[in-house]
Structure formats: structure tokens, C-alpha cells
Scaffold this motif. Structure first.
Motif, PDB file in Angstrom:
ATOM      1  N   LEU A   5       0.819  -1.205   0.000  1.00  0.00           N
ATOM      2  CA  LEU A   5       0.000   0.000   0.000  1.00  0.00           C
ATOM      3  C   LEU A   5       0.861   1.267   0.000  1.00  0.00           C
ATOM      4  CD1 LEU A   5      -2.802  -1.010   2.521  1.00  0.00           C
ATOM      5  CD2 LEU A   5      -2.984  -0.810   0.038  1.00  0.00           C
ATOM      6  N   VAL A   6       1.883   1.273   0.829  1.00  0.00           N
ATOM      7  CA  VAL A   6       2.778   2.429   0.896  1.00  0.00           C
ATOM      8  C   VAL A   6       3.536   2.585  -0.418  1.00  0.00           C
ATOM      9  CG1 VAL A   6       4.818   3.381   2.044  1.00  0.00           C
ATOM     10  CG2 VAL A   6       2.994   2.367   3.398  1.00  0.00           C
ATOM     11  N   SER A   7       4.013   1.487  -0.973  1.00  0.00           N
ATOM     12  CA  SER A   7       4.729   1.534  -2.250  1.00  0.00           C
ATOM     13  C   SER A   7       3.823   2.044  -3.363  1.00  0.00           C
ATOM     14  CB  SER A   7       5.260   0.147  -2.619  1.00  0.00           C
ATOM     15  OG  SER A   7       6.192  -0.300  -1.668  1.00  0.00           O
ATOM     16  N   GLY A   8       2.592   1.591  -3.381  1.00  0.00           N
ATOM     17  CA  GLY A   8       1.638   2.051  -4.380  1.00  0.00           C
ATOM     18  C   GLY A   8       1.338   3.538  -4.244  1.00  0.00           C
ATOM     19  N   ALA A   9       1.190   4.001  -3.016  1.00  0.00           N
ATOM     20  CA  ALA A   9       0.914   5.418  -2.781  1.00  0.00           C
ATOM     21  C   ALA A   9       2.111   6.271  -3.222  1.00  0.00           C
ATOM     22  CB  ALA A   9       0.607   5.662  -1.314  1.00  0.00           C
ATOM     23  N   LEU A  10       3.316   5.829  -2.922  1.00  0.00           N
ATOM     24  CA  LEU A  10       4.505   6.566  -3.341  1.00  0.00           C
ATOM     25  C   LEU A  10       4.646   6.583  -4.855  1.00  0.00           C
ATOM     26  CD1 LEU A  10       7.140   5.457  -0.684  1.00  0.00           C
ATOM     27  CD2 LEU A  10       6.116   7.719  -0.956  1.00  0.00           C
ATOM     28  N   ALA A  11       4.389   5.464  -5.489  1.00  0.00           N
ATOM     29  CA  ALA A  11       4.476   5.388  -6.951  1.00  0.00           C
ATOM     30  C   ALA A  11       3.437   6.316  -7.583  1.00  0.00           C
ATOM     31  CB  ALA A  11       4.269   3.953  -7.419  1.00  0.00           C
ATOM     32  N   ALA A  12       2.240   6.360  -7.029  1.00  0.00           N
ATOM     33  CA  ALA A  12       1.196   7.247  -7.547  1.00  0.00           C
ATOM     34  C   ALA A  12       1.604   8.709  -7.386  1.00  0.00           C
ATOM     35  CB  ALA A  12      -0.127   6.974  -6.834  1.00  0.00           C
ATOM     36  N   ALA A  13       2.189   9.059  -6.256  1.00  0.00           N
ATOM     37  CA  ALA A  13       2.626  10.434  -6.020  1.00  0.00           C
ATOM     38  C   ALA A  13       3.711  10.833  -7.017  1.00  0.00           C
ATOM     39  CB  ALA A  13       3.122  10.596  -4.583  1.00  0.00           C
ATOM     40  N   VAL A  14       4.663   9.945  -7.257  1.00  0.00           N
ATOM     41  CA  VAL A  14       5.732  10.229  -8.216  1.00  0.00           C
ATOM     42  C   VAL A  14       5.161  10.412  -9.615  1.00  0.00           C
ATOM     43  CG1 VAL A  14       7.779   9.245  -9.331  1.00  0.00           C
ATOM     44  CG2 VAL A  14       7.554   9.137  -6.852  1.00  0.00           C
ATOM     45  N   CYS A  15       4.225   9.573  -9.998  1.00  0.00           N
ATOM     46  CA  CYS A  15       3.597   9.692 -11.317  1.00  0.00           C
ATOM     47  C   CYS A  15       2.863  11.023 -11.463  1.00  0.00           C
ATOM     48  CB  CYS A  15       2.641   8.538 -11.563  1.00  0.00           C
ATOM     49  SG  CYS A  15       3.467   6.965 -11.848  1.00  0.00           S
ATOM     50  N   LEU A  16       2.160  11.448 -10.432  1.00  0.00           N
ATOM     51  CA  LEU A  16       1.446  12.720 -10.486  1.00  0.00           C
ATOM     52  C   LEU A  16       2.408  13.899 -10.580  1.00  0.00           C
ATOM     53  CD1 LEU A  16      -1.405  12.075  -7.905  1.00  0.00           C
ATOM     54  CD2 LEU A  16      -1.617  12.268 -10.381  1.00  0.00           C
ATOM     55  N   ILE A  17       3.519  13.824  -9.876  1.00  0.00           N
ATOM     56  CA  ILE A  17       4.513  14.893  -9.927  1.00  0.00           C
ATOM     57  C   ILE A  17       5.120  14.984 -11.323  1.00  0.00           C
ATOM     58  CG2 ILE A  17       6.800  15.586  -9.097  1.00  0.00           C
ATOM     59  CD1 ILE A  17       5.906  14.447  -6.336  1.00  0.00           C
ATOM     60  N   ILE A  18       5.481  13.844 -11.888  1.00  0.00           N
ATOM     61  CA  ILE A  18       6.064  13.831 -13.230  1.00  0.00           C
ATOM     62  C   ILE A  18       5.058  14.348 -14.252  1.00  0.00           C
ATOM     63  CG2 ILE A  18       6.915  12.319 -15.065  1.00  0.00           C
ATOM     64  CD1 ILE A  18       8.238  10.645 -12.845  1.00  0.00           C
ATOM     65  N   ARG A  19       3.801  13.937 -14.117  1.00  0.00           N
ATOM     66  CA  ARG A  19       2.760  14.395 -15.024  1.00  0.00           C
ATOM     67  C   ARG A  19       2.589  15.910 -14.957  1.00  0.00           C
ATOM     68  NH1 ARG A  19      -3.287  12.544 -13.983  1.00  0.00           N
ATOM     69  NH2 ARG A  19      -4.111  14.571 -14.469  1.00  0.00           N
ATOM     70  N   SER A  20       2.638  16.454 -13.760  1.00  0.00           N
ATOM     71  CA  SER A  20       2.521  17.895 -13.581  1.00  0.00           C
ATOM     72  C   SER A  20       3.707  18.619 -14.216  1.00  0.00           C
ATOM     73  CB  SER A  20       2.449  18.220 -12.092  1.00  0.00           C
ATOM     74  OG  SER A  20       2.487  19.605 -11.882  1.00  0.00           O
ATOM     75  N   MET A  21       4.910  18.070 -14.058  1.00  0.00           N
ATOM     76  CA  MET A  21       6.095  18.686 -14.642  1.00  0.00           C
ATOM     77  C   MET A  21       6.023  18.673 -16.169  1.00  0.00           C
ATOM     78  SD  MET A  21       8.964  17.152 -12.054  1.00  0.00           S
ATOM     79  CE  MET A  21      10.359  17.740 -12.981  1.00  0.00           C
TER      80      MET A  21
END
Length: 43
Positions: A5-21
Motif C-alpha cells: 500500500l505504501v509503495s503504491g501510494a509513493l508510486a502514484a505520487a511520483v507519477c502525479l509529480i512527473i505528469r505535472s512537470m
């Protein structure tokens, strides 16, 4: 199970940050304030 769950949440956060950039880059926005006289990275 908690690790996944923690790994999935971190991966989702990284994806959202990259998408925003990527969106900002396509729209011509940058992280720079635009005042090159005060920029330490240019000197």
C-alpha cells in the motif's frame, strides 16, 4: 500488505509529480522566476 500500500501510494505520487512537470513544460512554464540577474545557476 502494508508495504504494498505504501509503495503504491509513493508510486502514484511520483507519477502525479512527473505528469505535472510534463504539463508545465508543454505549456511553457518553468520553475524559474525569470529574473536572471538574481539567478545563482547562471553565474
Amino acid at each position: 500488505m502494508g508495504t504494498f500500500l505504501v509503495s503504491g501510494a509513493l508510486a502514484a505520487a511520483v507519477c502525479l509529480i512527473i505528469r505535472s512537470m510534463v504539463r508545465d513544460k508543454r505549456q511553457g512554464k518553468s520553475g524559474c522566476g525569470g529574473d536572471c540577474s538574481k539567478c545563482r545557476g547562471c553565474h
